[in-house]
Design a protein around this motif. Structure first.
Motif, PDB file in Angstrom:
ATOM      1  N   SER A  34      31.069 -24.887  -3.188  1.00 20.76           N
ATOM      2  CA  SER A  34      30.450 -23.155  -2.846  1.00 20.76           C
ATOM      3  C   SER A  34      30.226 -22.529  -1.667  1.00 20.76           C
ATOM      4  N   ASP A  35      30.485 -23.647  -0.929  1.00 18.64           N
ATOM      5  CA  ASP A  35      30.285 -23.453   0.492  1.00 18.64           C
ATOM      6  C   ASP A  35      31.127 -21.773   0.225  1.00 18.64           C
ATOM      7  N   ARG A  36      29.720 -20.492   1.345  1.00 20.74           N
ATOM      8  CA  ARG A  36      30.868 -19.845   1.150  1.00 20.74           C
ATOM      9  C   ARG A  36      32.054 -19.210   2.131  1.00 20.74           C
ATOM     10  N   SER A  37      32.333 -19.856   3.044  1.00 28.12           N
ATOM     11  CA  SER A  37      33.426 -20.233   4.221  1.00 28.12           C
ATOM     12  C   SER A  37      34.606 -20.490   3.273  1.00 28.12           C
ATOM     13  N   GLU A  42      34.344 -19.566  -6.636  1.00 31.50           N
ATOM     14  CA  GLU A  42      34.335 -18.545  -7.925  1.00 31.50           C
ATOM     15  C   GLU A  42      35.163 -17.629  -8.053  1.00 31.50           C
ATOM     16  N   SER A 257      39.120 -17.351  -1.653  1.00 34.47           N
ATOM     17  CA  SER A 257      38.193 -18.118  -1.179  1.00 34.47           C
ATOM     18  C   SER A 257      37.186 -17.202  -1.753  1.00 34.47           C
ATOM     19  N   ASN A 258      36.035 -18.746  -1.558  1.00 33.49           N
ATOM     20  CA  ASN A 258      34.527 -17.689  -1.417  1.00 33.49           C
ATOM     21  C   ASN A 258      34.377 -16.202  -0.684  1.00 33.49           C
ATOM     22  N   GLN A 259      34.821 -16.654   0.437  1.00 31.17           N
ATOM     23  CA  GLN A 259      34.492 -15.227   1.747  1.00 31.17           C
ATOM     24  C   GLN A 259      35.718 -14.449   0.863  1.00 31.17           C
ATOM     25  N   GLU A 262      36.024 -11.174  -3.305  1.00 30.71           N
ATOM     26  CA  GLU A 262      35.278  -9.799  -4.086  1.00 30.71           C
ATOM     27  C   GLU A 262      36.293  -8.623  -2.880  1.00 30.71           C
TER      28      GLU A 262
END
Length: 335
Positions: A34-37, A42, A257-259, A262
Motif C-alpha cells: 500500500s506504499d504510496r509511491s 489499489e 501504481s498507487n501514485q 487515479e
C-alpha cells in the motif's frame, strides 16, 4: 459509479471468478504493497472488484497453471531463466493471454523472448516536454494519442500518464511467423506519445531526468508505449480472437501504481487491459458508457501552464493600463 455498477454486472454475467497469475522471482512490483509511491495495492483492489482471483506464480517451480486466464508480469527487473521462458512459451502456444509491463532496461531476456512474437520493447526512454505535467520531472508525461479501434484505449476517459516509459513497437506484418507454429494475425499500437515527443538513447536520461533531442541517437515521436499482438496456429488462423494467443505490452509499470493510478485515464487503462485479455468486453463497454457521463480529473501540461501564466501576465498589464487611462482621463478632463 463504476465501483458499484461493475460488481452488479459481474453477479449477473459470471458464474465463477477468473484466475489471474502474477509472475515472481524477477524483482516484480509489489501488488500487495500500500506504499504510496511504490505499491500497487489499489490496482489489485480494482481487479478483485472485477471478480478476479489473484495469485503469484513461479514459472520455474510450476509453470503456468491450467486455470490461468491472464498471466501478468508487473515491472520485472531481472532476467527470466531459460527454463522459465520455456514454460512461458508453452503457455503462449496453447492460446495463453499475457500482459507484460516492462520498465526501461528491465528484464532483457524477457524482452528478447517477446521479440519472437513481434513485440519489441525498445531500449530508449520516452521524452515529451510539451506534455510534461506541470511541476513534474521531464520523464513524467501525458500520453495523448490513443486508438479508438482498440477496446483498451477506447475505454479511457482521458489521456494516460506515464513515468519512465520505453517504446513498445509491433515489428511484424500479418502472416509473420512466431514460435510453436504461430503466426501474427492482428496487431495494434494503441497508445502513443505526441508528435512533439521523442525516445532518447541517452544512457544518463533515466538517472538525471535531463536530456535533449539528438539526431542519429534518438527517435522522433509519436512513440508507441502500449501495443497488442494476437497470434493463431498457422493452419487455423480464423479462430475466435479469445482463443488466440494474445500479448499486450506496456513500456512502463508506474501508471498502474498507487501514485499514478487515479491520474487521468490510468485507472481505465490498467483495468481494461486485464478485462480485454480475460474476455470481459462487457465490463469495458460499461466503463465506456460511464465515462461519457463523468468528468475526468483536470491536469495541465508544462506548456499549457506557461501559456496560462503568459496570458495572466498580459491580462494584468492590460487591467493596469486601463485603470491608469481612467485615472488620467478623470484628472485631465474632470478635475
Amino acid at each position: 459509479r463504476s465501483d458499484l455498477l461493475i460488481p452488479a454486472i459481474l453477479q449477473i454475467s459470471q458464474a465463477q471468478t477468473k484466475h489471474l497469475y502474477f509472475t515472481t522471482g524477477h524483482g516484480e512490483r509489489d501488488l500487495y504493497s500500500s506504499d504510496r509511491s511504490s505499491g500497487y495495492s489499489e490496482w489489485r483492489g480494482l481487479l478483485e472488484q472485477n471478480n478476479y482471483q489473484i495469485d503469484n506464480v513461479s514459472l520455474f517451480a510450476s509453470g503456468v497453471p491450467d486455470d490461468c486466464k491472464v498471466l501478468v508480469s508487473l515491472g520485472p527487473q531481472k532476467d527470466f531463466l531459460p527454463e522459465e521462458l520455456v514454460e512461458l512459451g508453452k503457455y503462449l502456444a496453447r492460446g495463453g493471454h499475457y500482459l507484460a509491463l516492462i520498465d526501461p532496461y528491465g528484464s532483457p531476456s524477457l524482452v528478447t523472448f517477446l521479440q519472437q512474437y513481434h513485440l519489441d520493447f525498445t531500449n530508449q526512454i520516452l521524452v515529451d516536454p510539451a506534455y510534461r505535467l506541470t511541476a513534474g520531472e521531464l520523464m513524467t508525461t501525458q500520453v495523448p494519442l490513443r486508438s479508438e479501434d482498440n477496446a483498451i484505449s477506447r475505454s479511457m476517459a482521458a489521456s494516460a500518464v506515464f513515468s519512465m516509459a520505453r517504446g513498445v513497437k509491433v515489428t511484424g506484418q500479418p502472416g509473420a511467423s512466431a514460435p510453436n507454429n504461430l503466426v501474427l494475425v492482428l496487431s495494434t499500437e494503441f497508445l502513443k506519445s505526441s508528435h512533439e515527443s521523442w525516445s532518447s538513447g541517452d544512457p544518463k536520461a533515466i538517472s538525471t531526468g535531463i536530456t535533449e533531442y539528438q539526431s542519429g541517437r534518438d527517435t522522433k515521436g509519436p512513440i508507441p508505449v502500449g501495443s497488442e499482438v494476437d497470434l493463431a496456429p498457422s493452419d487455423n488462423q480464423h479462430i475466435a480472437i479469445q482463443n488466440m494467443t494474445r500479448i499486450v505490452g506496456f513500456g512502463s509499470s508506474a501508471f498502474a501504481s498507487n501514485q499514478f493510478l487515479e491520474m487521468l485515464g490510468n485507472r481505465d487503462l490498467a483495468v481494461s487491459a486485464v478485462n480485454e485479455l480475460a474476455g470481459d468486453e462487457i465490463l469495458i463497454a460499461s466503463r465506456e458508457r460511464l465515462n461519457k457521463s463523468e468528468t475526468a480529473g483536470f491536469y495541465v501540461t508544462s506548456e499549457q501552464s506557461q501559456r496560462l501564466r503568459n496570458l495572466g501576465a498580459l491580462g494584468e498589464a492590460f487591467i493596469l493600463f486601463a485603470v491608469a487611462m481612467v485615472v488620467f482621463v478623470r484628472r485631465r478632463f474632470f478635475a
